[in-house]
Structures are given as structure tokens and as C-alpha cells.
Design a protein around this motif. Structure first.
Motif, PDB file in Angstrom:
ATOM      1  N   GLY A 295       0.699  -1.294  -0.021  1.00  0.00           N
ATOM      2  CA  GLY A 295       0.030   0.133   0.028  1.00  0.00           C
ATOM      3  C   GLY A 295       0.689   1.178   0.094  1.00  0.00           C
TER       4      GLY A 295
ATOM      5  N   LYS B 137       4.049   1.430  -4.591  1.00  0.00           N
ATOM      6  CA  LYS B 137       5.026   1.058  -5.782  1.00  0.00           C
ATOM      7  C   LYS B 137       3.976   0.586  -7.103  1.00  0.00           C
ATOM      8  CE  LYS B 137       5.622  -2.667  -3.012  1.00  0.00           C
ATOM      9  NZ  LYS B 137       4.889  -2.465  -1.907  1.00  0.00           N
ATOM     10  N   SER B 138       3.038  -0.009  -6.729  1.00  0.00           N
ATOM     11  CA  SER B 138       2.223  -0.280  -8.194  1.00  0.00           C
ATOM     12  C   SER B 138       1.958   1.010  -8.703  1.00  0.00           C
ATOM     13  CB  SER B 138       1.050  -1.268  -7.763  1.00  0.00           C
ATOM     14  OG  SER B 138       1.433  -2.446  -7.515  1.00  0.00           O
ATOM     15  N   THR B 139       1.254   1.914  -7.826  1.00  0.00           N
ATOM     16  CA  THR B 139       1.181   3.189  -8.513  1.00  0.00           C
ATOM     17  C   THR B 139       2.028   3.866  -9.195  1.00  0.00           C
ATOM     18  OG1 THR B 139      -0.425   3.593  -6.522  1.00  0.00           O
ATOM     19  CG2 THR B 139       0.296   5.586  -7.921  1.00  0.00           C
TER      20      THR B 139
HETATM   21  N1  LIG Z   1      -6.791   2.469  -8.841  1.00  0.00           N
HETATM   22  C1  LIG Z   1      -6.766   2.889  -7.642  1.00  0.00           C
HETATM   23  N2  LIG Z   1      -8.232   3.367  -6.996  1.00  0.00           N
HETATM   24  C2  LIG Z   1      -8.146   3.695  -5.596  1.00  0.00           C
HETATM   25  N3  LIG Z   1      -7.009   3.539  -4.860  1.00  0.00           N
HETATM   26  C3  LIG Z   1      -5.999   3.069  -5.374  1.00  0.00           C
HETATM   27  C4  LIG Z   1      -5.891   2.617  -6.902  1.00  0.00           C
HETATM   28  N4  LIG Z   1      -4.488   2.389  -6.985  1.00  0.00           N
HETATM   29  C5  LIG Z   1      -3.735   2.434  -5.631  1.00  0.00           C
HETATM   30  N5  LIG Z   1      -4.522   2.888  -4.645  1.00  0.00           N
HETATM   31  C6  LIG Z   1      -4.241   3.242  -3.530  1.00  0.00           C
HETATM   32  O1  LIG Z   1      -3.147   3.670  -3.214  1.00  0.00           O
HETATM   33  C7  LIG Z   1      -2.311   3.224  -2.276  1.00  0.00           C
HETATM   34  C8  LIG Z   1      -1.072   2.397  -2.982  1.00  0.00           C
HETATM   35  O2  LIG Z   1      -1.343   1.317  -3.716  1.00  0.00           O
HETATM   36  P1  LIG Z   1      -0.339   0.480  -4.479  1.00  0.00           P
HETATM   37  O3  LIG Z   1       0.405   1.547  -5.232  1.00  0.00           O
HETATM   38  O4  LIG Z   1      -1.325  -0.634  -5.091  1.00  0.00           O
HETATM   39  O5  LIG Z   1       0.652   0.016  -3.464  1.00  0.00           O
HETATM   40  P2  LIG Z   1       1.752  -1.141  -3.492  1.00  0.00           P
HETATM   41  O6  LIG Z   1       1.833  -1.658  -4.831  1.00  0.00           O
HETATM   42  O7  LIG Z   1       2.984  -0.583  -3.057  1.00  0.00           O
HETATM   43  O8  LIG Z   1       1.145  -2.445  -2.463  1.00  0.00           O
HETATM   44  C9  LIG Z   1      -3.128   2.138  -1.549  1.00  0.00           C
HETATM   45  O9  LIG Z   1      -3.702   2.837  -0.519  1.00  0.00           O
HETATM   46  C10 LIG Z   1      -4.249   2.041  -2.545  1.00  0.00           C
HETATM   47  O10 LIG Z   1      -5.450   1.605  -1.954  1.00  0.00           O
END
Ligand SMILES: Nc1ncnc2c1ncn2[C@@H]1O[C@H](COP(=O)(O)OP(=O)(O)O)[C@@H](O)[C@H]1O
Ligand SMILES: [Mg+2]
Lengths: 268, 475
Positions: free
Chosen positions: A40, A43-45
Motif C-alpha cells: 500500500g 509501488k504499483s501506483t
Molecule cells: N486505482 C486505484 N483506485 C483507488 N485507490 C488506489 C488505486 N490504486 C492504488 N490505490 C491506493 O493507493 C495506495 C497505494 O497502492 P499501491 O500503489 O497498489 O501500493 P503497493 O503496490 O505499494 O502495494 C493504496 O492505498 C491503494 O489503496
């Protein structure tokens, strides 16, 4: 001269909620970087934003590839510029054969000026190349006829991402948890695949929680993300340390970010 | 793109042009005959006279005309009330003769068919060809060995003249004129169409192809097709249709009657690609006898309004019916298409697979009926309809009807509606596809389960038409 992917003070929000809060990162062609951080943290973002997912709102900062403003380009143009994201969760495209999909992808990326309907790369060459790449990463050639990711196991999907990586030969690749959910054989196959592909012409950002992928692909830099910021950068030993000891020490060293992180999780 | 690797190679050579590539038309000043606009007894007499028909046919036409005038317009389906029947030309003859060699076909017309690729396809993979231009079939061929085995493949007018007994035994028996308003209209003014007879046990390997071309503005094309597949015989018939793009409407209203006798197999494939100004109101029906298999493969692209529900009457035990239908509704188009399966005997089975795509404000409706008559025990029917909606302006509806008078039966119906997925688009675009290319790929994948049933050449054609529909119009 090697190209640079330069991310400066990148700020990103989803649905008005800030997720990335000023990320700085520079990757050169040929380098391997590891990106770690608790679930959370964003990273994926970061990976999606580099690839150009339309859902994310860029509220500040820049991404440049060799001085070209990447943020102005759509995902297709970014791919043709030499960016690649291996998805954490690759989607299924029913009815579209792997080979047809790949041939279009390869034609577009190798000929960035190609317009819809224009010629694809010659079938004969493509077939041979596809067959070679598939055998290198141990994918049965029968997969070429299957529908993209349709009914694939987790490991098969990840291998399919690596196959695409090997065919598209991007200048910069981001691998988002390509090792998650795989058994150890699959992780080895994927690691070896990346290792073979990596060279002076590809910069790689490996997002991972595990060490296995990094064993084969030793990073020159390890970054730690906390609450939407890169808070520490070290070498391969940092990855090892995080893996062994978790993020408690990092949180202690960065109390402000750790507090924000908690605020986020409480709200969620 | 969803076809085999080998097919892909051929697609490379095809560079798409414009939105609707068959919108061109030829001059009409050299036509042999052109009826005045409008419809009345005199026009019907004139058509019958031109054709030097026997009295029974003229009487049949006149009584059908009365039926047409009496029958109300269908109150369901699409906006048929907008058709101005008095503004239409009901009969046009562009060439004096039906030719056996393309060289003898008048040049303008020959060029049109060249552009449509028919003579070339004929050389490569067809067992026989009929080319209808306006009201008459202007070219016909059939492979010699098939003719020797007793296969008949002619235009329907010639069949009335040359095979009167066989003709009269079936004509108007599967779809009587009073079946519906448009069947009555066709029965009154029909001209051209294909007549096929396949003798017992004869199996025709390659497709027989007919191509229907409208050339004039406000033209009404009313071909009449009659196909008899005798016991244990098999054949595949394919029709294609196009028309020029005009600012006012044309009408295409065909009647297709089919009989598949015991143990026979027949497949009727339509790849229709009308321009946006054509009303396409077609009645198609097959009767399938014991242990036979009848299949409709129906690809509906283009037209202003299509109303078409190919039906199969399963007459005796063991008969099977299958309808595979693809409809693409683009801007300004309403595709009201579907299928009808009537189980008249025990141990019969039917399957309907329908895939519709709506885009740019287009509207696609599935309208289907599965009917099980009393005593038709142990019937099986399976209906699956999937709709894909490409944008918020477009619309999709499903109207499935079931009428069962017997309860020892198994009926299944599944329907799904989906929107084109943002994540799918993003995934494909992140691999270098443009948005249009990515959407086209998703759409081709959506219809792939049906397209793969087509012979290779038609699969390529179908995919190419879909890609043309998708081209340049997204984002
Ligand atoms: N498409 C999305 N819609 C709503 N919230 C998102 C979305 N993508 C990411 N988030 C939120 O952004 C935060 C970072 O998520 P993410 O980048 O997936 O983290 P990681 O890959 O590091 O686990 C989290 O709180 C997640 O819920
Ligand atoms: Mg993640």
C-alpha cells in the motif's frame, strides 16, 4: 550514451487522495534497481503512472526519458518509446490469440511510426523469434495459440509477461511483483529470464518483497518507499537487510512518513 | 487478428480505406428496364410480364400484394413506419442477360464485382457463384462436376422456367406470403435470388456463393432464395451484400426458404455489409427433417435497420438446428437480429449463440424465440447471447422468448452485457497498440468464438469488416 529515465518530485492522486508525494528516481540503461516497501505504500501506483494508466491524476513533478516528457504521451506512445511494465495482475483478453497479440505489439514497438492497418512484421521471422523466446523461458509453444491469459495459472501469466519483455526489448522495464504468488521453480524461471534479458541496453526497476528475484539479478540500487515517498536508497545489502528484518527500522528512521502511512491505513 | 497465423499473413496486404468502402455506385443510364417509383397492381403485372411467367405465379404475386396491403406493419423491432413504400423502385434490370463468363458482363457491373473481389474468390475457393445486381442475377457459374452429379444452382427466375415441378413443390411452402408483411411484399415483387438443389448423398465441399449488390438510390431489392438439400446431402451457401451510400433509403427485403431432408447438412452463411441507408427486412426459414443439421451463420454489419430472425423448424426426431449470429450496430444503425427455433418433434436440439456489439450510438437487440410444441419431448435448447457496448451512447437489449408446451425438455438461456474494459485497453496500449487498435482487438476477440467457425476466407473478411467499423473512430 545510455538513456536515463528520470522521475522528479512526482506527485500522484487517485480520486483526490494523494498517493505519491514527491518521488525522485533516476535509472540508467543497463542498471538494475530494486524498489521495496510495505503493502500500500505506492509501488504499483508508481509503475502504473510511468506506463500511463489513465486513472491516476498527476498533481506535480515530471517523468522524462532522455529529456522527452513522458507524461504528455499516451500508454501506446510510451511503449513505443521503450517503456515496459510487467503487470502485477495481467488482464485476460478473451478471443485474442497470444501470437496475434504479440505480433501486433512487436510490430508497433519496433516500428514506432506504424499506424493501424499498416504492415506487421513478416510472419516467418516472427514465428521463429517467438518460438525461440518461448523455449528460452520454458513456455510450451502451444501457448501461442491460446487466448491471452485466458485460463492461465498465476505462474503462466507471469511468464507471459516475461515473454513480452523479451520480445519487446524495452529501454526501461518495471517488473511489478513478477515473483509474487509463484512457486520456487517458477520464480527461478522468471529470474533466469530476466537475467538473460538484462544487459547494457535495458534499465530495470524490480518491485519485489522477496530476495529470490534479486539473487539472480543483483541490484546496484535498492530504494525503500514509505507512504508515497522514497525514503532511503542503498545497495544490494539494503534489500537483504529489509528482507531479513522488515520495515521496523526504516519506520524508526523516518517517523514523519511512518505517521502518514498509519494515517492512510486508518482512513482506509 | 483473432484468426490463425496463416490467415494473418493475408490480412497484411489489406490496408483499410475510409469508413464504408463499398459506398461507390455506377451510372444507371444504360439499364435495360427500370420500373417507375411506387407499388401497385400495374407494377406487379409489369414485373411478371417482363419475366414471362406462368399464370400461377402472376396470380400468386397479385394475391400476395393484397396481403401486403392488408397486413399491419410490425409494431415491434425497429422504426419501420418511416419507410416510404411509394418512393421505391421495385424492379430494375441493369443487364440484358445472365452471363456465364465475366467477360460478357457489362463493363461497369463487372468492375463493381471486381472491386468486391468476387471473380478472384471464385477462382480460388468457390464451387459456384451467383451475382445479383439490382433485381436480376447477371452472372452465374457452377463447377462442372457438380452439375454432372445433378446439383442445380441457378437464379430463382430460371428455376421457375427450367424446373417447374420441383420449384412449385416448395416455393412459398416454407414461408407463405401471409407469414408477415415483408414476406408478402417479397412474394408480390420478388426477383432474382438463388435456387439450389443438392441430390441425395451429394456432398459439396466448397461453398456456393451469391453476392447481392444494390446500385441505385431508393432501390428495392427483393430476391427470393429456395434451397433443397436432399437426403444425406450436404452443402454450404454464402451470401454477401453491399450497397452504395446515398442520402435517402433503399429497401432490401428477401425471403429465403430452405428444406434439409433426412440426414442432410446445410449451412447458410451471411456476411451482410449494407451501407447506412438500407432497410434490411428479411425472412429466413429452414425446415430440418430427421437427423439433419441446419446452421445459420449470420453476420450483420451496416444497414439503417436490420430485422432478421433466421428460424429453424425441427420437424422430425434427431434434427438439430444451430444459429450463430454476430451483429455490429454503429452510428445510425439498429440491428434487431436473433433466431427462432421451433421444436416440432421429440429428441430435437437447438443452439443459439449471439454476439452483438454496439458503438457510436448504435443499437443492437437480440430477439429470440424457442418454441417447443406439445409432444416434443426430450428436446434440448441452449441459448447464449453476449453483448458488448463500446461507449455510453450505444445501446443493447435482449428479448428472449420461450414458449414450451411440453415439460420434458431442457432449456438453457444465458445472457451477458459487458462494457469494453478500461484495464484491457490499458494493457493492450501499454504494449504499443493505439486505442483504436486495442479496441478492435478486444472486439475481434469477443466475436472470435463465432468467427472461428467460418471458413478461413470468410473469417478474414469478417475480421476485416469489423476492423473497418472500429477504425479511426475511437478517442
Ligand atoms: N486505482 C486505484 N483506485 C483507488 N485507490 C488506489 C488505486 N490504486 C492504488 N490505490 C491506493 O493507493 C495506495 C497505494 O497502492 P499501491 O500503489 O497498489 O501500493 P503497493 O503496490 O505499494 O502495494 C493504496 O492505498 C491503494 O489503496
Ligand atoms: Mg503493488
Amino acid at each position: 550514451m545510455s538513456a536515463i529515465l528520470k522521475i522528479s518530485d512526482l506527485r500522484v492522486a487517485v480520486d483526490g487522495k494523494p498517493i505519491l508525494k514527491g518521488v525522485n528516481l533516476e535509472i540508467r540503461q543497463g542498471e538494475i534497481h530494486a524498489l521495496m516497501g510495505p503493502n500500500g505504500c505506492g509501488k504499483s501506483t508508481l509503475a502504473y503512472v510511468v506506463a500511463g494508466h489513465p486513472k491516476y491524476e498527476i498533481t506535480g513533478g515530471t517523468i522524462e526519458l532522455d529529456g522527452i516528457n513522458v507524461l504528455e504521451l499516451d500508454p501506446c506512445q510510451r511503449a513505443r518509446l521503450g517503456l515496459f511494465l510487467a503487470f502485477q495482475y495481467p488482464v485476460t483478453i478473451p478471443g485474442v490469440k497470444v501470437s496475434d497479440f504479440l505480433r501486433h505489439a512487436v510490430s508497433n514497438v519496433r516500428n514506432p511510426e506504424r499506424k493501424e492497418g499498416e504492415g506487421l512484421i513478416p510472419m516467418k521471422d516472427f514465428r521463429k523469434e517467438l518460438k525461440d523466446r518461448m523455449s528460452e523461458i520454458d513456455i510450451d509453444s502451444e501457448f501461442a495459440r491460446r487466448y491471452l491469459n485466458d485460463g492461465f495459472s498465476g505462474g503462466e501469466k507471469k511468464r507471459m509477461e516475461i515473454l513480452q519483455l523479451s520480445l519487446l526489448r524495452p529501454r526501461f522495464a518495471i517488473l511489478d511483483e513478477t515473483d509474487s504468488g509463484l512457486d520456487s521453480d517458477a520464480v527461478r524461471a522468471v529470474s533466469e529470464g530476466i537475467n538473460k534479458l538484462h544487459g547494457p541496453h535495458m534499465g530495470v526497476l524490480i518491485i519485489t518483497h522477496h530476495e529470490r528475484l534479486l539473487e539472480f539479478n543483483k541490484p546496484s540500487f535498492t530504494h525503500v518507499m514509505l507512504a508515497g515517498k522514497i525514503v532511503e536508497t542503498g545497495d544490494a545489502s539494503l534489500a537483504h537487510d529489509l528482507h531479513a528484518n522488515g520495515y521496523a527500522a526504516v519506520r524508526e528512521r523516518h517517523p514523519a512518513e511512518a505517521a502518514e502511512e498509519q494515517a492512510v491505513t486508518v482512513k482506509a | 487478428m483473432s484468426t490463425d497465423l496463416a490467415v494473418q499473413e493475408r490480412e497484411d496486404q489489406d490496408v483499410g480505406v475510409g469508413d464504408y468502402q463499398f459506398g461507390f455506385h455506377d451510372p444507371t443510364d444504360k439499364y435495360v428496364f427500370k420500373s417507375r417509383r411506387g407499388l401497385d397492381r400495374e407494377i406487379v403485372y409489369q414485373i411478371s410480364e417482363m419475366k414471362k411467367e406462368p399464370k400461377w405465379m402472376r396470380d400468386f404475386r397479385i394475391s400476395s400484394l393484397e396481403t401486403f396491403f392488408q397486413k399491419p406493419m410490425p409494431s415491434w423491432g425497429g422504426a419501420v413506419e418511416e419507410i416510404d413504400f411509394q418512393n421505391i423502385f421495385y424492379y430494375m434490370k441493369a443487364a440484358a442477360n445472365l452471363e456465364k463468363s465475366w467477360e460478357d458482363v457489362p463493363e461497369d457491373i463487372r468492375k463493381t464485382y471486381d472491386r468486391l473481389g468476387i471473380p478472384e474468390a471464385e477462382k480460388k475457393y468457390l464451387a459456384g457463384v451467383k451475382a445479383q445486381y439490382e433485381s436480376e442475377v447477371i452472372y452465374g457459374s457452377l463447377q462442372e462436376d457438380l452439375a454432372k452429379q445433378g446439383v442445380l444452382f441457378t437464379d430463382t427466375d430460371s428455376a421457375l422456367r427450367d424446373h417447374p415441378d420441383l420449384f412449385r413443390e416448395y416455393f412459398g411452402k416454407i414461408i407463405p406470403p401471409n407469414d408477415n408483411k415483408f414476406a408478402a411484399l417479397n412474394s408480390a415483387v420478388w426477383s432474382g435470388g438463388s435456387f439450389i438443389y443438392v441430390p441425395p448423398g451429394v456432398k459439396i465441399e466448397f461453398p456456393l456463393q451469391a453476392y447481392f449488390r444494390i446500385n441505385s438510390e431508393n432501390m428495392g431489392q427483393f430476391e427470393r432464395t429456395l434451397i433443397i438439400v436432399d437426403e444425406g446431402a450436404s452443402a454450404h451457401y454464402v451470401e454477401g451484400c453491399t450497397a452504395p451510400t446515398y442520402s435517402s433509403e433503399s429497401l432490401h427485403s428477401a425471403v429465403v426458404e430452405i428444406v434439409v431432408k433426412r440426414g442432410g447438412r446445410f449451412r447458410y452463411t451471411t456476411i451482410q455489409n449494407w451501407s447506412n441507408n438500407v432497410y434490411n427486412l428479411v425472412t429466413k426459414r429452414a425446415m430440418a427433417y430427421g437427423d439433419s443439421l441446419m446452421e445459420w451463420v449470420d453476420g450483420n454489419l451496416g444497414s439503417k435497420l436490420t430485422m432478421k430472425y433466421p428460424s429453424i423448424y425441427l420437424m422430425e426426431p434427431g434434427a438439430r438446428g444451430e444459429t450463430l449470429s454476430i451483429a455490429f450496430a454503429n452510428n445510425g444503425q439498429h440491428q434487431d437480429a436473433g433466431a427462432k427455433m421451433v421444436h416440432c418433434a421429440p429428441n430435437t436440439s437447438s443452439r443459439v449463440v449471439s454476439k452483438s456489439i454496439s458503438k457510436g450510438g448504435g443499437r443492437a437487440s437480440y430477439r429470440g424465440l424457442v418454441k417447443v410444441e406439445k409432444g416434443a419431448t426430450n428436446c434440448k435448447s441452449n441459448v447464449v447471447c453476449d453483448a458488448l457496448i463500446l461507449d455510453s451512447k450505444s445501446r443493447s437489449d435482449t428479448y428472449p422468448y420461450i414458449e414450451a408446451e411440453d415439460d420434458q425438455i431442457s432449456l438453457e438461456h444465458e445472457a451477458s452485457v459487458s462494457k469494453i474494459g478500461e484495464e484491457q485497453l490499458f494493457y493492450l496500449m501499454s504494449r504499443g497498440m493505439t486505442e483504436a487498435e486495442a479496441s478492435a482487438m478486444i472486439v475481434t476477440g469477443f466475436i472470435e468464438p463465432l468467427v472461428k467457425e467460418l471458413p478461413m476466407e470468410y473469417a478474414v473478411e469478417m475480421n476485416r469488416l469489423i476492423e473497418l467499423q472500429m477504425e479511426g473512430s475511437v478517442g
